[in-house]
Design a protein around this motif. Structure first.
Motif, PDB file in Angstrom:
ATOM      1  N   ALA A 467      50.276  73.701  91.506  1.00  0.00           N
ATOM      2  CA  ALA A 467      49.699  74.872  90.850  1.00  0.00           C
ATOM      3  C   ALA A 467      48.868  74.429  89.653  1.00  0.00           C
ATOM      4  O   ALA A 467      49.006  73.302  89.156  1.00  0.00           O
ATOM      5  N   PRO A 468      47.982  75.295  89.162  1.00  0.00           N
ATOM      6  CA  PRO A 468      47.227  74.953  87.956  1.00  0.00           C
ATOM      7  C   PRO A 468      48.149  74.704  86.765  1.00  0.00           C
ATOM      8  O   PRO A 468      49.253  75.243  86.694  1.00  0.00           O
ATOM      9  N   VAL A 469      47.699  73.871  85.836  1.00  0.00           N
ATOM     10  CA  VAL A 469      48.463  73.621  84.618  1.00  0.00           C
ATOM     11  C   VAL A 469      48.627  74.937  83.860  1.00  0.00           C
ATOM     12  O   VAL A 469      47.661  75.676  83.660  1.00  0.00           O
ATOM     13  N   PHE A 470      49.845  75.232  83.451  1.00  0.00           N
ATOM     14  CA  PHE A 470      50.142  76.498  82.786  1.00  0.00           C
ATOM     15  C   PHE A 470      49.935  76.353  81.280  1.00  0.00           C
ATOM     16  O   PHE A 470      50.691  75.654  80.605  1.00  0.00           O
ATOM     17  N   LEU A 471      48.905  76.988  80.759  1.00  0.00           N
ATOM     18  CA  LEU A 471      48.592  76.961  79.329  1.00  0.00           C
ATOM     19  C   LEU A 471      48.619  75.527  78.790  1.00  0.00           C
ATOM     20  O   LEU A 471      49.510  75.127  78.026  1.00  0.00           O
ATOM     21  N   PRO A 472      47.630  74.718  79.185  1.00  0.00           N
ATOM     22  CA  PRO A 472      47.656  73.284  78.855  1.00  0.00           C
ATOM     23  C   PRO A 472      47.722  72.983  77.367  1.00  0.00           C
ATOM     24  O   PRO A 472      48.236  71.926  76.983  1.00  0.00           O
ATOM     25  N   ARG A 473      47.256  73.891  76.523  1.00  0.00           N
ATOM     26  CA  ARG A 473      47.297  73.627  75.079  1.00  0.00           C
ATOM     27  C   ARG A 473      48.719  73.575  74.549  1.00  0.00           C
ATOM     28  O   ARG A 473      48.960  73.098  73.428  1.00  0.00           O
ATOM     29  N   GLU A 474      49.677  74.057  75.339  1.00  0.00           N
ATOM     30  CA  GLU A 474      51.069  74.083  74.895  1.00  0.00           C
ATOM     31  C   GLU A 474      51.880  72.887  75.395  1.00  0.00           C
ATOM     32  O   GLU A 474      53.095  72.834  75.215  1.00  0.00           O
ATOM     33  N   ARG A 475      51.208  71.904  76.012  1.00  0.00           N
ATOM     34  CA  ARG A 475      51.921  70.709  76.466  1.00  0.00           C
ATOM     35  C   ARG A 475      52.439  69.899  75.276  1.00  0.00           C
ATOM     36  O   ARG A 475      51.847  69.886  74.201  1.00  0.00           O
ATOM     37  N   LEU A 476      53.525  69.189  75.504  1.00  0.00           N
ATOM     38  CA  LEU A 476      54.085  68.277  74.506  1.00  0.00           C
ATOM     39  C   LEU A 476      53.835  66.842  74.938  1.00  0.00           C
ATOM     40  O   LEU A 476      53.729  66.547  76.133  1.00  0.00           O
ATOM     41  N   GLY A 477      53.774  65.945  73.975  1.00  0.00           N
ATOM     42  CA  GLY A 477      53.772  64.534  74.294  1.00  0.00           C
ATOM     43  C   GLY A 477      55.146  64.109  74.776  1.00  0.00           C
ATOM     44  O   GLY A 477      56.164  64.771  74.487  1.00  0.00           O
ATOM     45  N   LEU A 478      55.217  62.995  75.493  1.00  0.00           N
ATOM     46  CA  LEU A 478      56.491  62.548  76.055  1.00  0.00           C
ATOM     47  C   LEU A 478      57.531  62.315  74.966  1.00  0.00           C
ATOM     48  O   LEU A 478      58.694  62.729  75.108  1.00  0.00           O
ATOM     49  N   ARG A 479      57.134  61.678  73.886  1.00  0.00           N
ATOM     50  CA  ARG A 479      58.113  61.392  72.840  1.00  0.00           C
ATOM     51  C   ARG A 479      58.619  62.685  72.198  1.00  0.00           C
ATOM     52  O   ARG A 479      59.826  62.824  71.920  1.00  0.00           O
ATOM     53  N   ASP A 480      57.734  63.652  71.969  1.00  0.00           N
ATOM     54  CA  ASP A 480      58.167  64.926  71.389  1.00  0.00           C
ATOM     55  C   ASP A 480      59.098  65.669  72.338  1.00  0.00           C
ATOM     56  O   ASP A 480      60.067  66.309  71.904  1.00  0.00           O
ATOM     57  N   ALA A 481      58.818  65.609  73.634  1.00  0.00           N
ATOM     58  CA  ALA A 481      59.671  66.284  74.604  1.00  0.00           C
ATOM     59  C   ALA A 481      61.060  65.647  74.637  1.00  0.00           C
ATOM     60  O   ALA A 481      62.087  66.351  74.647  1.00  0.00           O
ATOM     61  N   ILE A 482      61.119  64.316  74.648  1.00  0.00           N
ATOM     62  CA  ILE A 482      62.415  63.636  74.631  1.00  0.00           C
ATOM     63  C   ILE A 482      63.166  63.935  73.340  1.00  0.00           C
ATOM     64  O   ILE A 482      64.385  64.161  73.348  1.00  0.00           O
ATOM     65  N   THR A 483      62.452  63.976  72.233  1.00  0.00           N
ATOM     66  CA  THR A 483      63.101  64.268  70.945  1.00  0.00           C
ATOM     67  C   THR A 483      63.759  65.643  70.966  1.00  0.00           C
ATOM     68  O   THR A 483      64.848  65.831  70.410  1.00  0.00           O
ATOM     69  N   ALA A 484      63.110  66.625  71.606  1.00  0.00           N
ATOM     70  CA  ALA A 484      63.712  67.953  71.697  1.00  0.00           C
ATOM     71  C   ALA A 484      65.049  67.900  72.427  1.00  0.00           C
ATOM     72  O   ALA A 484      66.009  68.583  72.045  1.00  0.00           O
ATOM     73  N   TYR A 485      65.133  67.074  73.471  1.00  0.00           N
ATOM     74  CA  TYR A 485      66.354  66.969  74.262  1.00  0.00           C
ATOM     75  C   TYR A 485      67.382  66.019  73.668  1.00  0.00           C
ATOM     76  O   TYR A 485      68.484  65.886  74.206  1.00  0.00           O
ATOM     77  N   THR A 486      67.040  65.342  72.578  1.00  0.00           N
ATOM     78  CA  THR A 486      67.970  64.396  71.954  1.00  0.00           C
ATOM     79  C   THR A 486      68.222  64.800  70.500  1.00  0.00           C
ATOM     80  O   THR A 486      69.132  65.569  70.221  1.00  0.00           O
ATOM     81  N   ALA A 487      67.389  64.336  69.587  1.00  0.00           N
ATOM     82  CA  ALA A 487      67.613  64.620  68.168  1.00  0.00           C
ATOM     83  C   ALA A 487      67.530  66.109  67.852  1.00  0.00           C
ATOM     84  O   ALA A 487      68.267  66.607  66.993  1.00  0.00           O
ATOM     85  N   GLY A 488      66.638  66.834  68.530  1.00  0.00           N
ATOM     86  CA  GLY A 488      66.505  68.264  68.264  1.00  0.00           C
ATOM     87  C   GLY A 488      67.759  69.033  68.618  1.00  0.00           C
ATOM     88  O   GLY A 488      68.259  69.845  67.833  1.00  0.00           O
ATOM     89  N   SER A 489      68.295  68.778  69.810  1.00  0.00           N
ATOM     90  CA  SER A 489      69.525  69.455  70.217  1.00  0.00           C
ATOM     91  C   SER A 489      70.721  68.943  69.423  1.00  0.00           C
ATOM     92  O   SER A 489      71.654  69.706  69.133  1.00  0.00           O
ATOM     93  N   ALA A 490      70.719  67.655  69.062  1.00  0.00           N
ATOM     94  CA  ALA A 490      71.792  67.136  68.208  1.00  0.00           C
ATOM     95  C   ALA A 490      71.816  67.873  66.877  1.00  0.00           C
ATOM     96  O   ALA A 490      72.893  68.144  66.314  1.00  0.00           O
ATOM     97  N   TYR A 491      70.644  68.216  66.363  1.00  0.00           N
ATOM     98  CA  TYR A 491      70.562  68.935  65.096  1.00  0.00           C
ATOM     99  C   TYR A 491      71.216  70.313  65.215  1.00  0.00           C
ATOM    100  O   TYR A 491      72.065  70.677  64.373  1.00  0.00           O
ATOM    101  N   VAL A 492      70.863  71.093  66.235  1.00  0.00           N
ATOM    102  CA  VAL A 492      71.466  72.426  66.330  1.00  0.00           C
ATOM    103  C   VAL A 492      72.947  72.332  66.638  1.00  0.00           C
ATOM    104  O   VAL A 492      73.713  73.245  66.293  1.00  0.00           O
TER     105      VAL A 492
END
Length: 545
Positions: A467-492
């Motif tokens: 399918a077409p890319v969904f709202l491409p301006r909202e993509r994250l970089g790989l490191r930012d995406a991994i950080t959300a699933y690691t340090a970001g969730s650890a924070y909450v």
């Protein structure tokens, strides 16, 4: 002193980047050295377990900031419709399950997809054709609606004269008779009659789910619903039992359910439950406030009305399950008592209501370390995006949803309209505004695999999709995406000594089967977990699976 465990041959994802180190030493439960293979060679002794990464990435353990493992584990052992994509296949799966279990008084399970049925609302006649004599109760994959047969409706006393509950809707046919789909609070009318799982069932479901989550590299999570809700089983005692006997190997935060039919009088009970349920690796210091429903059935709370099939405004702005006028009062009191608030906020009105409540708490109580977070965030008004960073409210994203797929394209976008459709899942905008991102799956609503979610966060396309890319301006970089699933969730999760590979941190770690930073971003989803460690102890190995 020799290390107990030594990883070498990197790369290692540290706060400094994925190539800043190539070796990590573990002693006991904690990281005791990070550096190069040459620097850490002397830490290898005769009893040291040495793991050759051979170019595979070592990173912090993934943490799921919004998940429901016990219901997911129960559904896996019941009539599991996850992954079934058509109405005919769904009916066939129910038939096969029921015929194989003639002794079951009820047919329970769930996970069906709304896009498999016209308008997202399956009928009782479909179920009656395969199970005419026993009640059937099957929540859909997002658990905001349920498919029931005529026998279930009969037992619940639901007919054409039954009014809709205040927090739900009974779908009806042209004659006004119940059609077989119950939305939101209407699910309770049948769900309350279904036989509950036994304590042994719930504990087994938790441990089954834990094994599965560890296999996906998940070392900690926040259970987003600890309590009784629409017939779902309260997982509290299962967690407590596992924490006491040591079988809970993950680190878990329980979000205590806010009864949306009550008000502040329940807060003393929540204080008591927090004290009674916190033990070992399970803590219950969060309160879950479900503010609205979901967009697909028109119950997500919107600032402006939904559209109809013709693109004209309707009278429907969705539902607010908790009075927005009282919400700031509740959140302020919870915050003052040290509770974290975990909001289900899917529509832009629910997001604004949650942020207004957080702001009221900050104004009344001053700065605190309660770390409120808003989950789902499907539609966020642009004016509210800067408020996350300013208020210290974490954006808890479910990245796997941010892609074109039938439920999005057929049941959501047409009823939001083009402008609001462009406000969906604004991960990039939130990050650029200074918001902290955490990530979760909402399993069993969708896959709990963090790698699949990271793939969509980076590409905004489903794994394997064209399918077409969904709202491409909202993509994250790989490191930012991994950080959300690691340090970001650890924070909450208030697990501040996890989520990073640094000296002194708990050795909650994952070894992948490759280094996704060195590969094609479109192949991120091909990555698999090789090993998972919690506190330096291996809880999963692909070699032993």
């Amino acid at each position: 002193m020799h290390a107990d465990l030594l990883f070498t041959g990197g790369p290692v994802l540290t706060p400094e980047g994925p190539t800043a180190a190539s070796a990590v030493a573990i002693t006991g439960e904690r990281v005791t050295a990070v550096g190069s293979a040459e620097e850490l060679r002397e830490l290898a002794g005769p009893r040291t377990e040495v793991v050759d990464l051979a170019g595979r990435l070592l990173l912090p353990g993934f943490q799921d900031a919004h998940v429901h493992p016990v219901p997911a584990g129960l559904e896996l052992s019941q009539c599991d419709l996850t992954g079934v994509r058509t109405a005919a296949e769904s009916v066939a799966a129910v038939r096969a399950y029921s015929e194989a279990r003639p002794e079951r008084e009820w047919i329970l399970g769930g996970g069906w997809s709304m896009e498999a049925f016209e308008g997202g609302t399956p009928t009782r006649e479909l179920l009656d054709s395969v199970v005419p004599d026993r009640p059937v109760y099957l929540p859909n994959r997002d658990h905001h609606g349920a498919w029931v047969n005529s026998r279930a409706l009969e037992l619940a006393g639901i007919d054409r004269d039954t009014p809709d509950p205040a927090d739900g809707r009974i779908e009806r046919d042209a004659s006004g008779a119940p059609s077989g789909t119950l939305q939101e609070g209407a699910m309770r009318l049948v769900g309350r009659l279904a036989p509950p799982a036994t304590p042994a069932d719930r504990l087994a479901a938790l441990l089954h789910a834990q094994r599965y989550l560890h296999a996906l590299g998940i070392t900690a999570w926040q259970d987003a619903l600890v309590g009784d809700f629409l017939g779902m089983d309260d997982p509290a005692q299962a967690y407590l039992a596992a924490a006491r006997d040591g079988s809970l190997t993950a680190r878990v935060v329980g979000a205590l359910w806010w009864d949306r039919e009550r008000g502040a009088e329940q807060i003393p009970e929540l204080v008591e439950r927090r004290a009674a349920l916190s033990h070992g690796r399970f803590r219950a210091g969060t309160v879950k406030l479900m503010l609205d429903g979901v967009a697909e059935n028109g119950t997500a709370a919107l600032l402006d009305p939904y559209l109809d099939k013709c693109g004209c405004a309707t009278a429907n702005r969705g539902k607010s399950f908790i009075d927005p006028a009282r919400l700031p009062e509740y959140v302020t009191e919870l915050d003052a008592l040290g509770f974290q608030c975990h909001f289900h906020a899917l529509g832009d009105r629910a997001v604004r209501d949650a942020l207004d409540a957080v702001e009221a708490a900050r104004t009344a109580n001053g700065p605190s370390d309660t770390r409120p977070h808003l989950a789902h965030l499907q539609v966020v008004h642009p004016a509210d995006i800067p408020r996350f960073g300013r208020l210290g409210a974490t954006a808890n994203i479910q990245a796997l949803w941010a892609a074109h797929e039938p439920q999005m394209d057929e049941l959501t976008i047409p009823f939001l309209g083009s402008e609001r459709a462009g406000w969906q899942y604004p991960f990039g905008a939130l990050l650029r505004s200074g918001a902290r991102l955490a990530a979760g799956s909402d399993w069993p609503v969708s896959s709990p695999d963090p790698i699949q979610g990271i793939h969509v966060a980076v590409n905004r396309v489903e794994p394997g999709g064209d399918a077409p890319v969904f709202l491409p301006r909202e993509r994250l970089g790989l490191r930012d995406a991994i950080t959300a699933y690691t340090a970001g969730s650890a924070y909450v999760n208030h697990l501040d000594d996890t989520g990073r590979v640094t000296v002194g941190a708990l050795a909650d770690l994952v070894v992948l089967d490759r280094d996704p930073f060195a590969g094609d971003p479109w192949r991120i989803a091909d990555t698999r977990v090789a090993h998972t460690y919690v506190g330096g102890a291996r809880v999963y190995s692909a070699q032993e699976a």
